[in-house]
Design an enzyme around this catalytic site. Structure first.
Site, PDB file in Angstrom:
ATOM      1  CG  ASN A  17      -1.861   1.116   1.339  1.00  0.00           C
ATOM      2  OD1 ASN A  17      -1.826   2.027   0.510  1.00  0.00           O
ATOM      3  ND2 ASN A  17      -2.713   1.088   2.339  1.00  0.00           N
ATOM      4  NE  ARG A  98      -6.503   1.213   0.271  1.00  0.00           N
ATOM      5  CZ  ARG A  98      -6.667   2.184   1.151  1.00  0.00           C
ATOM      6  NH1 ARG A  98      -5.660   2.594   1.882  1.00  0.00           N
ATOM      7  NH2 ARG A  98      -7.841   2.738   1.306  1.00  0.00           N
ATOM      8  CG  LEU A 216     -17.382   3.972  12.385  1.00  0.00           C
ATOM      9  CD1 LEU A 216     -18.076   4.071  13.739  1.00  0.00           C
ATOM     10  CD2 LEU A 216     -17.978   4.966  11.399  1.00  0.00           C
ATOM     11  N   GLY A 217     -12.693   4.612  10.821  1.00  0.00           N
ATOM     12  CA  GLY A 217     -11.270   4.751  11.138  1.00  0.00           C
ATOM     13  C   GLY A 217     -10.981   6.231  11.178  1.00  0.00           C
ATOM     14  NE  ARG A 248     -10.488  12.432   3.745  1.00  0.00           N
ATOM     15  CZ  ARG A 248     -10.323  11.114   3.748  1.00  0.00           C
ATOM     16  NH1 ARG A 248     -11.353  10.302   3.969  1.00  0.00           N
ATOM     17  NH2 ARG A 248      -9.140  10.584   3.514  1.00  0.00           N
ATOM     18  CG  ASP A 289      -6.588   9.224  18.270  1.00  0.00           C
ATOM     19  OD1 ASP A 289      -7.522   8.717  18.932  1.00  0.00           O
ATOM     20  OD2 ASP A 289      -5.571   8.597  17.937  1.00  0.00           O
ATOM     21  CG  LEU A 290     -13.383   9.567  18.028  1.00  0.00           C
ATOM     22  CD1 LEU A 290     -14.106   8.516  17.249  1.00  0.00           C
ATOM     23  CD2 LEU A 290     -14.356  10.287  18.973  1.00  0.00           C
ATOM     24  CD  GLU A 391      -8.883  -1.441   4.669  1.00  0.00           C
ATOM     25  OE1 GLU A 391      -8.374  -1.017   5.732  1.00  0.00           O
ATOM     26  OE2 GLU A 391      -9.273  -0.708   3.763  1.00  0.00           O
TER      27      GLU A 391
HETATM   28  P1  ADP Z   1      -7.010   4.572   9.224  1.00  0.00           P
HETATM   29  O1  ADP Z   1      -6.678   3.206   8.675  1.00  0.00           O
HETATM   30  O2  ADP Z   1      -8.174   5.240   8.581  1.00  0.00           O
HETATM   31  O3  ADP Z   1      -5.853   5.467   9.474  1.00  0.00           O
HETATM   32  P2  ADP Z   1      -7.735   3.163  11.687  1.00  0.00           P
HETATM   33  O4  ADP Z   1      -8.786   2.215  11.251  1.00  0.00           O
HETATM   34  O5  ADP Z   1      -6.420   2.614  12.103  1.00  0.00           O
HETATM   35  O6  ADP Z   1      -7.580   4.344  10.676  1.00  0.00           O
HETATM   36  O7  ADP Z   1      -8.340   4.020  12.905  1.00  0.00           O
HETATM   37  C1  ADP Z   1      -7.586   5.042  13.520  1.00  0.00           C
HETATM   38  C2  ADP Z   1      -8.489   5.787  14.480  1.00  0.00           C
HETATM   39  O8  ADP Z   1      -9.081   4.854  15.402  1.00  0.00           O
HETATM   40  C3  ADP Z   1      -7.757   6.762  15.389  1.00  0.00           C
HETATM   41  O9  ADP Z   1      -7.627   8.014  14.781  1.00  0.00           O
HETATM   42  C4  ADP Z   1      -8.662   6.825  16.606  1.00  0.00           C
HETATM   43  O10 ADP Z   1      -9.606   7.860  16.447  1.00  0.00           O
HETATM   44  C5  ADP Z   1      -9.370   5.507  16.612  1.00  0.00           C
HETATM   45  N1  ADP Z   1      -8.963   4.647  17.716  1.00  0.00           N
HETATM   46  C6  ADP Z   1      -7.928   3.785  17.759  1.00  0.00           C
HETATM   47  N2  ADP Z   1      -7.884   3.186  18.979  1.00  0.00           N
HETATM   48  C7  ADP Z   1      -8.906   3.671  19.699  1.00  0.00           C
HETATM   49  C8  ADP Z   1      -9.393   3.455  21.022  1.00  0.00           C
HETATM   50  N3  ADP Z   1      -8.820   2.594  21.850  1.00  0.00           N
HETATM   51  N4  ADP Z   1     -10.499   4.150  21.407  1.00  0.00           N
HETATM   52  C9  ADP Z   1     -11.093   5.015  20.572  1.00  0.00           C
HETATM   53  N5  ADP Z   1     -10.670   5.259  19.310  1.00  0.00           N
HETATM   54  C10 ADP Z   1      -9.596   4.604  18.886  1.00  0.00           C
END
Ligand code: ADP
Length: 405
Positions: A17, A98, A216-217, A248, A289-290, A391
């Protein structure tokens, strides 16, 4: 594991990727599903780059300048030689790449040749940040691994055959046709993998299952899948549309852009940057980051509380919309970083939907989930599941399907 030994005698897939300044990779056993090795090259083209290679329980890290993607991949192949696993012993039967945007052209994975490279290049205006580095990765990998077939796996392919009602934007048809404006979606590899695997996990025939997948990432998208085929998805021409994301905005009145350009003196590029990189959770709270947003909530920051409400309200709207599109939903699957780990987001997103047959059991929902977990109560009309996405494995399996191994 015995499955992995059997599979390895059938070969492995190197999944690549390539981003604008990074290469993520994984050596995958497509039958057993194990990641045999994985790693990441970062800060390509900067003064010092970083390489991390994980194999056999050992992590090797290097800091060194990495001039370009070619050099990055050469370093990775060097690490396979040096610390293993040995790639010839691993019998790599394909390299799976990818590619974000397959546009109107690709509705599934394809064997890469010069013509495919040209088409990926031609689709770059639809994904200017993604397709060019994806293509660079393909070119250098084909040079360095010329004896292995290379397969391109497109993030948009699962949504290629969306019904016209979902794929068509209500704008002038000629303008749309001339400029290839339609809903392409993204994260398709994950939506396809999760919607099919979750049905298998629940012992349901996928052909008779209506599923909403919430990926939800940092990027986030929802899809409605009926009988294994996607019938709607939240991302659009680009990954900007739909759910609120890390940086976004997701759905927004398009007139906001005219307003900002006319009245705030912003250029197209400035609005693009605002909506793609300085909006979403980042725009609302300063953090994308949540985990950080929850920390702010705990500190009593009102804007962070509102941000979580905005984020989960948007998810709920899509769940309601897709329940209607599907005419009722059998399974809702949460996946990716937030979906797998954030029980507060899961609970708030589906709160108050009991009349739609959608419920979350607080005890089952509590905590992070590394394994598939049903979080709805027994007997609920809709089964709500946390289902980890993979993925890389999905790309590996698609590559195997193309090379016919
Ligand atoms: P991407 O592949 O889109 O970069 P991921 O699927 O790895 O993203 O998700 C990353 C996001 O997941 C982080 O920005 C964060 O908001 C959230 N995250 C990861 N671990 C936790 C957790 N323990 N609690 C809450 N949110 C989390």
């Amino acid at each position: 594991m015995s499955t992995s030994t059997t599979a390895r005698s059938q070969g492995t897939v190197l999944v690549v990727n390539s981003g604008s300044s990074s290469i993520k990779y994984q050596l995958v056993d497509p039958a057993g599903g194990d990641a045999i090795a994985s790693g990441l090259v970062e800060r390509i083209g900067e003064e010092t780059g970083a390489v991390k290679h994980v194999a056999g329980g050992t992590t090797t890290e290097r800091e060194l300048p990495v001039a370009d993607h070619g050099e990055g991949l050469r370093i990775v192949l060097g690490l396979f030689d040096e610390v293993g696993p040995d790639l010839s012993a691993a019998q790599v039967i394909a390299v799976g790449h990818r590619v974000v945007q397959g546009g109107p052209v690709f509705d599934g994975p394809v064997l890469v040749d010069a013509e495919v490279e040209r088409q990926i290049d031609e689709l770059s205006p639809l994904a200017p940040l993604h397709n060019p580095p994806n293509l660079t990765g393909i070119r250098v990998a084909r040079e360095l691994l010329p004896d292995v077939p290379h397969v391109a796996v497109f993030d948009t392919a699962f949504f290629h055959h969306l019904p016209a009602a979902a794929a068509t934007y209500a704008i002038d048809r000629e303008v749309a046709a001339r400029h290839h404006v339609r809903r392409y979606g993204a994260h398709g590899t994950s939506h396809q993998y999760v919607s099919h695997e979750v049905a298998a996990y629940l012992g349901r025939p996928v052909e008779q299952t209506s599923t909403i997948v919430l990926h939800l990432g940092n990027g986030a998208s929802a899809s409605a899948v009926q009988g294994g085929r996607a019938v709607d998805t939240s991302m659009g021409l680009t990954p900007l549309e739909g759910l609120v994301m890390g940086t976004r905005t997701g759905d927004i009145d398009p007139a906001v852009t005219f307003h900002l350009m006319r009245n705030a003196g912003m250029s197209v590029d400035e609005v693009d940057d605002l909506l793609n990189r300085r909006s979403g959770l980042k725009g609302l709270t300063g953090e994308n980051d949540l985990r950080e947003v929850h920390r702010l909530v705990d500190e009593g920051v009102e804007a962070a509380r509102v941000a979580i409400d905005v984020y989960t309200h948007r998810i709920k709207k899509y769940v309601g919309a897709y329940a209607a599109v599907l005419g009722g939903v059998d399974v809702i699957a949460f996946t990716a970083g937030v979906g797998e780990n954030d029980d507060v987001v899961r609970a708030l997103s589906l709160a108050g939907l009991e009349r739609l047959g959608i419920e979350v059991d607080p005890e089952r929902n509590a905590g992070r989930k590394k394994e598939p977990t049903v979080i709805s109560p027994d007997g609920a009309a809709t089964t709500v599941v946390v289902f980890p996405t993979n993925e890389e494995l999905a790309i590996a399996r698609q590559a195997v399907a193309v090379v016919g191994a």
